[in-house]
Design a protein around this motif. Structure first.
Motif, PDB file in Angstrom:
ATOM      1  N   VAL A  88      51.017 -35.595 -20.571  1.00  0.00           N
ATOM      2  CA  VAL A  88      51.764 -34.414 -20.153  1.00  0.00           C
ATOM      3  C   VAL A  88      51.395 -33.257 -21.076  1.00  0.00           C
ATOM      4  O   VAL A  88      51.330 -33.432 -22.296  1.00  0.00           O
ATOM      5  CB  VAL A  88      53.282 -34.669 -20.222  1.00  0.00           C
ATOM      6  CG1 VAL A  88      54.054 -33.456 -19.721  1.00  0.00           C
ATOM      7  CG2 VAL A  88      53.651 -35.923 -19.429  1.00  0.00           C
ATOM      8  N   PHE A  89      51.173 -32.081 -20.500  1.00  0.00           N
ATOM      9  CA  PHE A  89      50.801 -30.906 -21.290  1.00  0.00           C
ATOM     10  C   PHE A  89      51.951 -29.905 -21.365  1.00  0.00           C
ATOM     11  O   PHE A  89      52.613 -29.626 -20.366  1.00  0.00           O
ATOM     12  CB  PHE A  89      49.578 -30.220 -20.683  1.00  0.00           C
ATOM     13  CG  PHE A  89      48.272 -30.805 -21.128  1.00  0.00           C
ATOM     14  CD1 PHE A  89      47.497 -30.156 -22.083  1.00  0.00           C
ATOM     15  CD2 PHE A  89      47.819 -32.000 -20.618  1.00  0.00           C
ATOM     16  CE1 PHE A  89      46.290 -30.689 -22.502  1.00  0.00           C
ATOM     17  CE2 PHE A  89      46.615 -32.555 -21.023  1.00  0.00           C
ATOM     18  CZ  PHE A  89      45.846 -31.888 -21.976  1.00  0.00           C
ATOM     19  N   ALA A  90      52.145 -29.357 -22.568  1.00  0.00           N
ATOM     20  CA  ALA A  90      53.068 -28.244 -22.791  1.00  0.00           C
ATOM     21  C   ALA A  90      52.243 -26.978 -22.986  1.00  0.00           C
ATOM     22  O   ALA A  90      51.336 -26.941 -23.822  1.00  0.00           O
ATOM     23  CB  ALA A  90      53.930 -28.512 -24.022  1.00  0.00           C
ATOM     24  N   ASN A  91      52.562 -25.929 -22.246  1.00  0.00           N
ATOM     25  CA  ASN A  91      51.744 -24.724 -22.219  1.00  0.00           C
ATOM     26  C   ASN A  91      51.918 -23.854 -23.460  1.00  0.00           C
ATOM     27  O   ASN A  91      53.020 -23.701 -23.976  1.00  0.00           O
ATOM     28  CB  ASN A  91      52.092 -23.864 -21.005  1.00  0.00           C
ATOM     29  CG  ASN A  91      51.831 -24.570 -19.699  1.00  0.00           C
ATOM     30  OD1 ASN A  91      50.908 -25.364 -19.584  1.00  0.00           O
ATOM     31  ND2 ASN A  91      52.667 -24.299 -18.710  1.00  0.00           N
ATOM     32  N   GLY A  92      50.810 -23.226 -23.883  1.00  0.00           N
ATOM     33  CA  GLY A  92      50.890 -22.160 -24.859  1.00  0.00           C
ATOM     34  C   GLY A  92      51.407 -20.892 -24.213  1.00  0.00           C
ATOM     35  O   GLY A  92      51.567 -20.806 -22.980  1.00  0.00           O
ATOM     36  N   SER A  93      51.695 -19.888 -25.007  1.00  0.00           N
ATOM     37  CA  SER A  93      52.243 -18.628 -24.490  1.00  0.00           C
ATOM     38  C   SER A  93      51.273 -17.971 -23.520  1.00  0.00           C
ATOM     39  O   SER A  93      50.120 -17.714 -23.855  1.00  0.00           O
ATOM     40  CB  SER A  93      52.521 -17.671 -25.651  1.00  0.00           C
ATOM     41  OG  SER A  93      53.446 -18.225 -26.545  1.00  0.00           O
ATOM     42  N   GLY A  94      51.740 -17.728 -22.317  1.00  0.00           N
ATOM     43  CA  GLY A  94      50.917 -17.060 -21.319  1.00  0.00           C
ATOM     44  C   GLY A  94      49.808 -17.907 -20.743  1.00  0.00           C
ATOM     45  O   GLY A  94      48.925 -17.389 -20.060  1.00  0.00           O
ATOM     46  N   VAL A  95      49.828 -19.219 -21.006  1.00  0.00           N
ATOM     47  CA  VAL A  95      48.732 -20.081 -20.551  1.00  0.00           C
ATOM     48  C   VAL A  95      49.288 -21.182 -19.646  1.00  0.00           C
ATOM     49  O   VAL A  95      49.502 -22.316 -20.074  1.00  0.00           O
ATOM     50  CB  VAL A  95      47.960 -20.687 -21.741  1.00  0.00           C
ATOM     51  CG1 VAL A  95      46.714 -21.432 -21.246  1.00  0.00           C
ATOM     52  CG2 VAL A  95      47.542 -19.605 -22.721  1.00  0.00           C
ATOM     53  N   ALA A  96      49.558 -20.831 -18.392  1.00  0.00           N
ATOM     54  CA  ALA A  96      49.983 -21.826 -17.412  1.00  0.00           C
ATOM     55  C   ALA A  96      48.817 -22.747 -17.090  1.00  0.00           C
ATOM     56  O   ALA A  96      47.664 -22.462 -17.425  1.00  0.00           O
ATOM     57  CB  ALA A  96      50.479 -21.131 -16.154  1.00  0.00           C
ATOM     58  N   TYR A  97      49.096 -23.854 -16.414  1.00  0.00           N
ATOM     59  CA  TYR A  97      48.069 -24.869 -16.175  1.00  0.00           C
ATOM     60  C   TYR A  97      46.805 -24.295 -15.544  1.00  0.00           C
ATOM     61  O   TYR A  97      45.691 -24.730 -15.825  1.00  0.00           O
ATOM     62  CB  TYR A  97      48.623 -26.001 -15.302  1.00  0.00           C
ATOM     63  CG  TYR A  97      48.803 -25.618 -13.850  1.00  0.00           C
ATOM     64  CD1 TYR A  97      47.747 -25.662 -12.949  1.00  0.00           C
ATOM     65  CD2 TYR A  97      50.042 -25.185 -13.373  1.00  0.00           C
ATOM     66  CE1 TYR A  97      47.907 -25.290 -11.624  1.00  0.00           C
ATOM     67  CE2 TYR A  97      50.212 -24.822 -12.054  1.00  0.00           C
ATOM     68  CZ  TYR A  97      49.145 -24.867 -11.184  1.00  0.00           C
ATOM     69  OH  TYR A  97      49.306 -24.491  -9.874  1.00  0.00           O
ATOM     70  N   TYR A  98      46.944 -23.302 -14.652  1.00  0.00           N
ATOM     71  CA  TYR A  98      45.784 -22.813 -13.916  1.00  0.00           C
ATOM     72  C   TYR A  98      44.814 -22.026 -14.793  1.00  0.00           C
ATOM     73  O   TYR A  98      43.716 -21.690 -14.353  1.00  0.00           O
ATOM     74  CB  TYR A  98      46.215 -21.978 -12.704  1.00  0.00           C
ATOM     75  CG  TYR A  98      47.250 -20.907 -12.979  1.00  0.00           C
ATOM     76  CD1 TYR A  98      46.895 -19.698 -13.548  1.00  0.00           C
ATOM     77  CD2 TYR A  98      48.592 -21.125 -12.662  1.00  0.00           C
ATOM     78  CE1 TYR A  98      47.851 -18.723 -13.806  1.00  0.00           C
ATOM     79  CE2 TYR A  98      49.553 -20.155 -12.914  1.00  0.00           C
ATOM     80  CZ  TYR A  98      49.175 -18.962 -13.489  1.00  0.00           C
ATOM     81  OH  TYR A  98      50.124 -17.987 -13.749  1.00  0.00           O
TER      82      TYR A  98
END
Length: 310
Positions: A88-98
């Protein structure tokens, strides 16, 4: 100096996530692994794609804070009799999966089922916990592609920047936290900055194998004059490393000549090796982190300040 640092942290906090947003790549290129410099054989092996062809599906998130899940998986999963570990990935700021789909796809090519979402505020770990719960639901639903295909007893979590805070919180703060068996973070903000941004975290709750890293560049590592400057300076890594005990294995390292945004993808080879070892018992991947001479220690071209403890 402390007053100057406090003022700087306050300004960054007032700026919200936008200051960190500007340090992130607009998009991780699909061929990033071909351009990533590798310094040793195992780093080279796990930076390259794995042997599995991959597929992906998008699902509605149905939540106010985020709208979409996306899951990557080995393409032969529907016809396979085996079960697959998950990451499972947790996003960095402003970095959604896409914005970094290539990384998810890469990990799926090594035999994992990988889930991301489009949460823009991942720090508290709730969306990461919800992503794991979503996979649990899919694994139990007879009409799901993933029905009885997922090994939720072999779950890992990964996070970069704000997502590092989210990954740490996901491991320690939720009813399903016990399902996570391995943790990876890159460029997790130091405690003072995290608190200024109202992103608290407590590494003392971590009781699973943990690989933490950051970059030596000025945004992550500071200007070289003040050891506490930077988003994720060496002092912060050492402090977090020292606070962890009893989780089996903890690895700390810094990626040389790399900075905050690049830490999203440059360490991908060793992130892959970490999950292959901790979730799949891959004996070759284990050689990166264990034994008398772990490769990460010998890989002085790309890595420094390496510490390993059990």
């Amino acid at each position: 100096m402390k007053k100057i640092l406090a003022a700087a942290l306050t300004l960054l906090a007032l700026a919200g996530c936008s200051a960190l947003d500007r340090m992130m790549p607009a998009m991780v290129a699909s061929d990033y692994y071909q351009k990533t410099q590798t310094g040793m054989p195992l780093e080279r092996k796990y930076t390259a794609p794995g042997t599995f062809h991959t597929a992906s599906q998008t699902f509605a998130g149905g939540r106010q804070r985020f709208k979409t899940y996306k899951v990557w998986y080995p393409a032969d999963l529907p016809h396979s009799k085996q079960t697959y570990p998950v990451v499972v990935f947790a996003n960095g700021s402003g970095v959604a999966y896409y914005k970094y789909e290539a990384i998810f796809n890469h990990l799926a090519s090594w035999g994992f089922v990988v889930i991301g979402n489009d949460d823009s505020s991942s720090w508290d770990g709730s969306s990461t916990s919800q992503s794991l719960a979503f996979l649990q639901q899919q694994n139990q639903h007879p009409d799901s592609l993933f029905y009885r295909k997922l090994d939720l007893n072999r779950a890992g979590v990964s996070g970069h920047s704000q997502g590092g805070v989210g990954a740490i919180n996901a491991v320690g703060n939720f009813a399903n936290s016990h399902q996570f068996k391995a943790l990876y973070t890159a460029s997790t903000p130091k405690h003072a900055l995290a608190l200024a941004l109202k992103w608290p975290y407590n590494v003392g709750k971590i009781n699973v194998p943990y690989f933490m890293n950051a970059g030596t560049g000025p945004f992550d590592g500071g200007d070289g004059k003040d050891p506490d400057s930077g988003i994720a300076p060496l002092t912060s890594l050492r402090d977090n490393y020292a606070r962890i005990s009893g989780n089996g294995l903890t690895v700390m390292a810094r990626r040389s000549h790399a900075d905050h945004g690049e830490l999203l993808y440059l360490p991908d080879g060793y992130m892959t090796a970490w999950f292959r070892y901790t979730l799949m018992n891959d004996s070759e991947a284990a050689q990166v982190f264990t034994g008398a001479a772990p490769e990460i220690r010998r890989n002085t071209q790309n890595w420094q300040d390496v510490q390993i403890k059990r």
